[in-house]
Design a protein around this motif. Structure first.
Motif, short mmCIF file in Angstrom:
data_model
loop_
_atom_site.label_atom_id
_atom_site.label_comp_id
_atom_site.label_asym_id
_atom_site.label_seq_id
_atom_site.Cartn_x
_atom_site.Cartn_y
_atom_site.Cartn_z
N LYS A 220 44.13 27.19 65.53
CA LYS A 220 45.51 28.52 65.75
C LYS A 220 44.75 29.20 67.12
CE LYS A 220 45.89 30.73 62.41
NZ LYS A 220 45.74 32.54 60.73
N GLY A 221 45.87 30.12 67.55
CA GLY A 221 45.59 30.57 68.65
C GLY A 221 44.74 31.80 68.41
N VAL A 222 43.94 32.46 69.20
CA VAL A 222 43.11 33.52 69.55
C VAL A 222 43.69 34.57 70.52
CG1 VAL A 222 40.99 34.44 69.08
CG2 VAL A 222 40.93 32.52 68.17
N ALA A 223 44.03 34.48 71.50
CA ALA A 223 44.19 35.23 72.57
C ALA A 223 44.09 34.66 73.55
CB ALA A 223 42.58 36.28 72.67
N ALA A 224 45.14 34.81 74.30
CA ALA A 224 45.65 34.43 75.26
C ALA A 224 46.41 35.01 76.86
CB ALA A 224 46.97 33.58 74.99
N LEU A 225 46.37 34.21 78.20
CA LEU A 225 46.53 36.04 79.10
C LEU A 225 47.36 34.99 80.14
CD1 LEU A 225 45.02 34.98 81.49
CD2 LEU A 225 42.82 36.54 80.47
N ASP A 226 48.38 35.41 81.06
CA ASP A 226 49.22 34.88 81.68
C ASP A 226 48.97 35.09 83.37
OD1 ASP A 226 52.35 36.39 81.34
OD2 ASP A 226 50.78 37.24 82.48
N ARG A 227 49.39 34.20 84.41
CA ARG A 227 49.26 34.50 85.65
C ARG A 227 49.69 35.83 85.80
NH1 ARG A 227 51.60 35.25 90.42
NH2 ARG A 227 50.61 34.22 92.19
N ASP A 228 49.94 36.98 85.12
CA ASP A 228 50.39 38.44 85.97
C ASP A 228 49.43 38.90 84.54
OD1 ASP A 228 54.06 37.86 85.52
OD2 ASP A 228 52.48 37.62 87.09
N GLU A 229 48.73 38.47 83.50
CA GLU A 229 47.23 39.12 83.77
C GLU A 229 48.18 40.03 82.27
OE1 GLU A 229 43.63 39.44 86.33
OE2 GLU A 229 43.97 40.23 85.23
N SER A 230 49.32 39.63 81.57
CA SER A 230 49.78 40.06 80.29
C SER A 230 48.88 39.23 79.53
CB SER A 230 50.94 39.82 80.15
OG SER A 230 51.97 40.23 81.12
N ILE A 231 48.83 40.13 78.06
CA ILE A 231 47.76 39.75 77.43
C ILE A 231 48.20 39.65 75.78
CG2 ILE A 231 45.80 39.88 76.04
CD1 ILE A 231 44.07 40.56 78.59
N ARG A 232 47.82 38.21 74.50
CA ARG A 232 48.01 38.63 73.13
C ARG A 232 47.35 38.22 72.91
NH1 ARG A 232 53.25 35.06 71.34
NH2 ARG A 232 52.94 35.36 69.31
N TYR A 233 46.90 38.69 71.83
CA TYR A 233 45.90 38.50 70.65
C TYR A 233 46.05 38.22 69.07
CZ TYR A 233 43.13 41.08 73.60
OH TYR A 233 41.84 41.48 75.05
N ALA A 234 46.21 37.95 68.37
CA ALA A 234 46.34 37.07 66.65
C ALA A 234 45.71 38.91 66.34
CB ALA A 234 45.36 35.71 66.48
N ASP A 235 46.81 38.55 65.43
CA ASP A 235 46.52 40.26 64.11
C ASP A 235 44.98 39.72 63.91
OD1 ASP A 235 49.39 39.90 62.72
OD2 ASP A 235 49.07 40.89 65.31
N ASP A 236 44.17 39.14 63.52
CA ASP A 236 43.23 39.17 63.36
C ASP A 236 42.09 39.32 63.66
OD1 ASP A 236 42.56 35.50 61.98
OD2 ASP A 236 43.47 36.57 63.88
N VAL A 237 42.55 39.08 65.34
CA VAL A 237 40.84 39.71 66.31
C VAL A 237 41.33 40.93 67.01
CG1 VAL A 237 40.72 37.10 65.98
CG2 VAL A 237 42.06 38.40 68.15
N LYS A 238 42.32 41.28 66.77
CA LYS A 238 42.93 42.68 67.57
C LYS A 238 41.95 43.69 67.31
CE LYS A 238 47.81 41.97 67.56
NZ LYS A 238 49.22 42.20 67.55
#
Length: 125
Positions: free
Chosen positions: A48-66
């Motif tokens: 499962k995904g935990v956290a990710a970022l893209d080239r522009d440094e947009s970031i997303r987190y899984a709900d259970d680690v926010k």
């Protein structure tokens, strides 16, 4: 070819902190579109995904680690980090970093093409 090497996994007590590192090589940091992420897989469960970022440094987190985990990228050191605070036993898993040609911070493992070998995190009293 993109190469990723994780480190930093360990055994910690609940409430503790760890910082995982992922050294990345084999692609141009300022080239094209990409996302990088941290994923985890517990025994008998899907990755499962935990956290990710893209080239522009947009970031997303899984709900259970926010609010507990933080992803960051040091371009100068070619290293992706995952700072993990307030660790819980349910955070126990093998943690992987990954690279994919995505234009947004995807958390779906199927959207990533290059993977590290993983580093084990165990949270237990």
């Amino acid at each position: 070819q993109v190469r990723l090497v994780e480190s930093g996994g360990a055994s910690v007590q609940p409430g503790g902190s760890l910082r995982l590192s992922c050294e990345v090589s084999g692609f141009g940091w300022r080239d094209s579109t990409y996302s990088m992420g941290w994923f985890r897989q517990a025994p008998g469960k899907q990755r499962k995904g935990v956290a990710a970022l893209d080239r522009d440094e947009s970031i997303r987190y899984a709900d259970d680690v926010k609010g507990r985990f933080s992803i960051s990228l040091d371009n100068a050191k070619n290293t992706l980090y995952l700072q993990m605070n307030s660790l819980k036993p349910e955070d126990t898993a093998m943690y992987y970093c990954a690279y994919g040609g995505n234009w947004y911070p995807a958390l779906n493992p199927e959207q990533y093409t290059s993977w590290g070998q993983g580093t084990q995190v165990t949270v237990s009293s």
